[in-house]
Design a protein around this motif. Structure first.
Motif, PDB file in Angstrom:
ATOM      1  N   ARG A 191      47.233  54.652  43.944  1.00  0.00           N
ATOM      2  CA  ARG A 191      47.839  55.953  43.654  1.00  0.00           C
ATOM      3  C   ARG A 191      47.562  56.975  44.745  1.00  0.00           C
ATOM      4  N   LEU A 192      46.488  56.753  45.494  1.00  0.00           N
ATOM      5  CA  LEU A 192      46.163  57.650  46.604  1.00  0.00           C
ATOM      6  C   LEU A 192      46.752  57.165  47.926  1.00  0.00           C
ATOM      7  N   GLY A 193      47.576  56.122  47.861  1.00  0.00           N
ATOM      8  CA  GLY A 193      48.345  55.731  49.040  1.00  0.00           C
ATOM      9  C   GLY A 193      47.937  54.464  49.740  1.00  0.00           C
ATOM     10  N   SER A 194      46.940  53.757  49.248  1.00  0.00           N
ATOM     11  CA  SER A 194      46.529  52.494  49.870  1.00  0.00           C
ATOM     12  C   SER A 194      47.337  51.334  49.301  1.00  0.00           C
ATOM     13  N   LYS A 195      47.518  50.298  50.095  1.00  0.00           N
ATOM     14  CA  LYS A 195      47.927  49.016  49.536  1.00  0.00           C
ATOM     15  C   LYS A 195      46.668  48.375  48.949  1.00  0.00           C
ATOM     16  N   VAL A 196      46.823  47.653  47.851  1.00  0.00           N
ATOM     17  CA  VAL A 196      45.644  47.075  47.194  1.00  0.00           C
ATOM     18  C   VAL A 196      45.949  45.651  46.737  1.00  0.00           C
ATOM     19  N   THR A 197      45.007  44.764  47.013  1.00  0.00           N
ATOM     20  CA  THR A 197      45.050  43.398  46.495  1.00  0.00           C
ATOM     21  C   THR A 197      43.742  43.115  45.775  1.00  0.00           C
ATOM     22  N   VAL A 198      43.838  42.670  44.535  1.00  0.00           N
ATOM     23  CA  VAL A 198      42.658  42.287  43.760  1.00  0.00           C
ATOM     24  C   VAL A 198      42.556  40.768  43.759  1.00  0.00           C
ATOM     25  N   ILE A 199      41.390  40.256  44.121  1.00  0.00           N
ATOM     26  CA  ILE A 199      41.154  38.817  44.214  1.00  0.00           C
ATOM     27  C   ILE A 199      40.096  38.449  43.180  1.00  0.00           C
ATOM     28  N   GLU A 200      40.508  37.741  42.140  1.00  0.00           N
ATOM     29  CA  GLU A 200      39.640  37.423  41.020  1.00  0.00           C
ATOM     30  C   GLU A 200      39.498  35.918  40.875  1.00  0.00           C
ATOM     31  N   GLY A 201      38.229  35.444  40.813  1.00  0.00           N
ATOM     32  CA  GLY A 201      37.966  34.012  40.741  1.00  0.00           C
ATOM     33  C   GLY A 201      38.394  33.369  39.439  1.00  0.00           C
ATOM     34  N   MET A 202      38.520  34.144  38.360  1.00  0.00           N
ATOM     35  CA  MET A 202      38.954  33.590  37.079  1.00  0.00           C
ATOM     36  C   MET A 202      40.165  34.389  36.583  1.00  0.00           C
ATOM     37  N   LYS A 203      39.995  35.147  35.496  1.00  0.00           N
ATOM     38  CA  LYS A 203      41.085  35.951  34.964  1.00  0.00           C
ATOM     39  C   LYS A 203      40.725  37.427  35.058  1.00  0.00           C
ATOM     40  N   ALA A 204      41.660  38.243  35.480  1.00  0.00           N
ATOM     41  CA  ALA A 204      41.421  39.675  35.568  1.00  0.00           C
ATOM     42  C   ALA A 204      41.167  40.244  34.176  1.00  0.00           C
ATOM     43  N   LEU A 205      40.213  41.161  34.092  1.00  0.00           N
ATOM     44  CA  LEU A 205      39.798  41.748  32.816  1.00  0.00           C
ATOM     45  C   LEU A 205      39.499  40.650  31.797  1.00  0.00           C
ATOM     46  N   LYS A 207      36.918  39.638  30.212  1.00  0.00           N
ATOM     47  CA  LYS A 207      36.021  39.813  29.073  1.00  0.00           C
ATOM     48  C   LYS A 207      36.701  40.491  27.896  1.00  0.00           C
ATOM     49  N   ASP A 208      37.933  40.935  28.102  1.00  0.00           N
ATOM     50  CA  ASP A 208      38.656  41.620  27.038  1.00  0.00           C
ATOM     51  C   ASP A 208      39.684  40.685  26.410  1.00  0.00           C
ATOM     52  N   ASP A 209      40.231  41.115  25.297  1.00  0.00           N
ATOM     53  CA  ASP A 209      41.284  40.369  24.615  1.00  0.00           C
ATOM     54  C   ASP A 209      42.446  40.133  25.586  1.00  0.00           C
ATOM     55  N   PRO A 210      42.859  38.886  25.794  1.00  0.00           N
ATOM     56  CA  PRO A 210      43.908  38.598  26.794  1.00  0.00           C
ATOM     57  C   PRO A 210      45.219  39.344  26.533  1.00  0.00           C
ATOM     58  N   GLU A 211      45.604  39.473  25.272  1.00  0.00           N
ATOM     59  CA  GLU A 211      46.845  40.183  24.958  1.00  0.00           C
ATOM     60  C   GLU A 211      46.750  41.650  25.346  1.00  0.00           C
ATOM     61  N   MET A 212      45.608  42.255  25.083  1.00  0.00           N
ATOM     62  CA  MET A 212      45.410  43.661  25.423  1.00  0.00           C
ATOM     63  C   MET A 212      45.299  43.839  26.940  1.00  0.00           C
ATOM     64  N   ALA A 213      44.563  42.936  27.585  1.00  0.00           N
ATOM     65  CA  ALA A 213      44.406  43.009  29.037  1.00  0.00           C
ATOM     66  C   ALA A 213      45.747  42.913  29.740  1.00  0.00           C
ATOM     67  N   GLU A 214      46.644  42.092  29.222  1.00  0.00           N
ATOM     68  CA  GLU A 214      47.941  41.904  29.871  1.00  0.00           C
ATOM     69  C   GLU A 214      48.772  43.189  29.846  1.00  0.00           C
ATOM     70  N   ILE A 215      48.614  43.995  28.808  1.00  0.00           N
ATOM     71  CA  ILE A 215      49.316  45.283  28.764  1.00  0.00           C
ATOM     72  C   ILE A 215      48.913  46.140  29.959  1.00  0.00           C
ATOM     73  N   ARG A 221      50.397  45.931  38.030  1.00  0.00           N
ATOM     74  CA  ARG A 221      51.320  45.228  38.938  1.00  0.00           C
ATOM     75  C   ARG A 221      52.564  46.068  39.214  1.00  0.00           C
ATOM     76  N   ALA A 222      53.062  46.748  38.179  1.00  0.00           N
ATOM     77  CA  ALA A 222      54.248  47.579  38.346  1.00  0.00           C
ATOM     78  C   ALA A 222      53.998  48.729  39.320  1.00  0.00           C
TER      79      ALA A 222
END
Length: 472
Positions: A191-205, A207-215, A221-222
């Motif tokens: 949001r401050l103008g950088s390009k960003v790539t997140v690299i996660e060895g398993m699943k992003a977020l 530890k949270d409920d997968p359905e909620m995390a996907e929201i 991503r959008a």
């Protein structure tokens, strides 16, 4: 060597240590507080406070670009990244006096600005001081975990302890780790103008409920954040401006800066636990339900005691040990009512069991009630309808709640109160939320639980018809 005798000696002036010091000294105990680094600990200086300040700066920039649905012409914000960091610094500086040496000395605490280490089961040394105390508290917090990824030792990298001092905006930020810290910083920077790539060895977020995390992840991503999952970093190479991360499956990600956000490690290296007869439980201090260590004179609170490493948990632990140390009363720490939140947009919050955890524990006895933010009038008015609440219920009593949506971190407090007091759905149904507020989402979730019981019940309909025949 200066010898000091006191009632309570606290090692570490983060959230837990400061809370215990303030509470104990104001209730009449003699307190020595040891801090070799910064008062306020990680939360004030490197964590919760600066991260939320940077998130706020990103939110303002994002609002300028997204006004069209409200009749406001979008404009491309001119982001001064250095000035955004000034805002972060000003926020920290505003809060600092509350955690300062001067304030705590004014309360009557003996503050010694040195690291503390046990030299016997009943003594701690801090600089030229040896402290004997009736009770000790280890409240040394945690630091960023930097895993031994090949090549990283030769590449400049950021952690949450350095990213807020960075004055020039990263052109392309690579974030190693898709947990709360990584995702919050990813969204703030995009949001401050950088390009960003997140690299996660398993699943992003993960530890949270997968359905909620996907929201949440769908919205990130959008906004332009690239999120690579199942991408375990195998090698890092390059220098500032040209950094490469190669993953175990051969993918290569290129960026200008790298942020390590893979987790936390407790700060225990300086404390000399073994000298005091204090055992470890893996990488944490071993404590009982009352947060007492294997040395009965010593307690541990916050991140070093685990398992939930949050500032508010350290504050909660403080209350538990104060009751035991000052009044000699039995006191136990719980985790089932502890909430947590990730301050992305939308936010993600949880208390108690997730749906998967509740199904595993309670099986067929579990009921799940749901309500989407798209059915809430305030969310519609503000154009923030992407969100969901789920409440896990067993025999009429909530055992967990998950919220993904605007202000989820605020809304989860109600459910934390409910779980803390083991309330039933019937009691919750009695609360009235002001209209129109997002709080009505929780009220409607309770309504969704009762809908089939009231409106789809032949028994209820028979009773109503019978009563109507006899009413005057």
């Amino acid at each position: 060597m200066n010898k000091i005798k006191t009632d309570i000696c606290i090692i570490g002036a983060g959230s837990g240590g400061l809370s215990i010091a303030a509470g104990a000294v104001q209730m009449g105990a003699d307190v020595v507080l040891l801090e070799g680094h910064k008062m306020g600990g990680d939360c004030l200086n490197y964590g919760c406070v600066p991260s939320k300040a940077l998130i706020a700066a990103g939110k303002q920039a994002h609002a300028m670009e997204t006004g069209r649905p409200y009749g406001v012409t979008p404009v491309m914000p001119e982001v001064d990244y250095g000035a955004a960091k000034d805002h972060v610094r000003n926020v920290v500086a505003t809060i600092e006096p509350h955690d300062s040496v001067e304030r705590f000395e004014g309360l009557g605490v003996n503050v010694i600005q040195e690291y503390g280490a046990f030299i016997s089961p009943t003594e701690v040394q801090a600089g030229d001081n040896i402290i004997q105390a009736r009770r000790f508290v280890i409240a040394t917090g945690s630091s960023p975990l930097v895993p031994p990824i090949p090549g990283l030792e030769n590449v400049p990298y950021e952690t949450n302890e350095t990213i807020f001092e960075l004055r020039e905006r990263p052109e392309h930020l690579l974030v190693i780790g898709g947990g709360p810290i990584g995702m919050e910083m990813a969204q703030a920077h995009v949001r401050l103008g950088s390009k960003v790539t997140v690299i996660e060895g398993m699943k992003a977020l993960g530890k949270d409920d997968p359905e909620m995390a996907e929201i949440v992840l769908e919205n990130l991503r959008a906004e332009g954040i690239e999120i690579a999952e199942d991408a375990l970093a195998a090698e890092i190479r390059g220098d500032v401006g040209a950094i490469e991360v190669e993953t175990k499956d051969g993918r290569i990600f290129k960026g200008s800066h790298i942020l390590m956000a893979v987790g936390r490690k407790p700060n225990l290296d300086r404390v000399n636990l073994e000298v005091a007869g204090i055992e470890r439980d893996r990488n944490l201090v071993k404590v009982d339900a009352g947060l007492r260590t294997t040395n009965r004179k010593v307690y541990a609170v916050g991140d070093v005691a685990g398992p939930l490493q949050f500032t508010h948990v350290a504050g909660y632990h403080a209350g538990v040990v104060i009751k035991s140390m000052l009044f000699g009363m039995p006191s136990k720490a719980r985790t089932d009512h502890i909430p947590w939140a990730t301050y992305t947009d939308p936010e993600l919050a949880q208390v108690g069991l997730t749906e998967a955890q509740a199904r595993e524990k309670h099986g067929a006895a579990l009921e799940v009630t749901r309500f989407e933010f798209s059915g809430n009038d305030r969310a519609i008015a503000e154009g923030k309808t992407k969100g969901l609440i789920k409440v896990m219920i067993v025999k009429g009593r909530p055992v967990g709640a998950s919220i993904a949506g605007p202000q989820a971190g605020e809304m989860i407090s109600l459910w934390a109160l409910i779980l803390a007091n083991k309330m039933k759905m019937g009691q919750i149904a009695a609360f009235v939320a002001p209209y129109p507020t997002l709080s009505e989402v929780s009220k409607r979730a309770v309504g969704a639980y009762y809908t089939p019981r009231l409106f789809d019940s032949p028994k209820v309909k028979r009773i109503v018809r019978f009563v109507q025949r006899w009413l005057p």
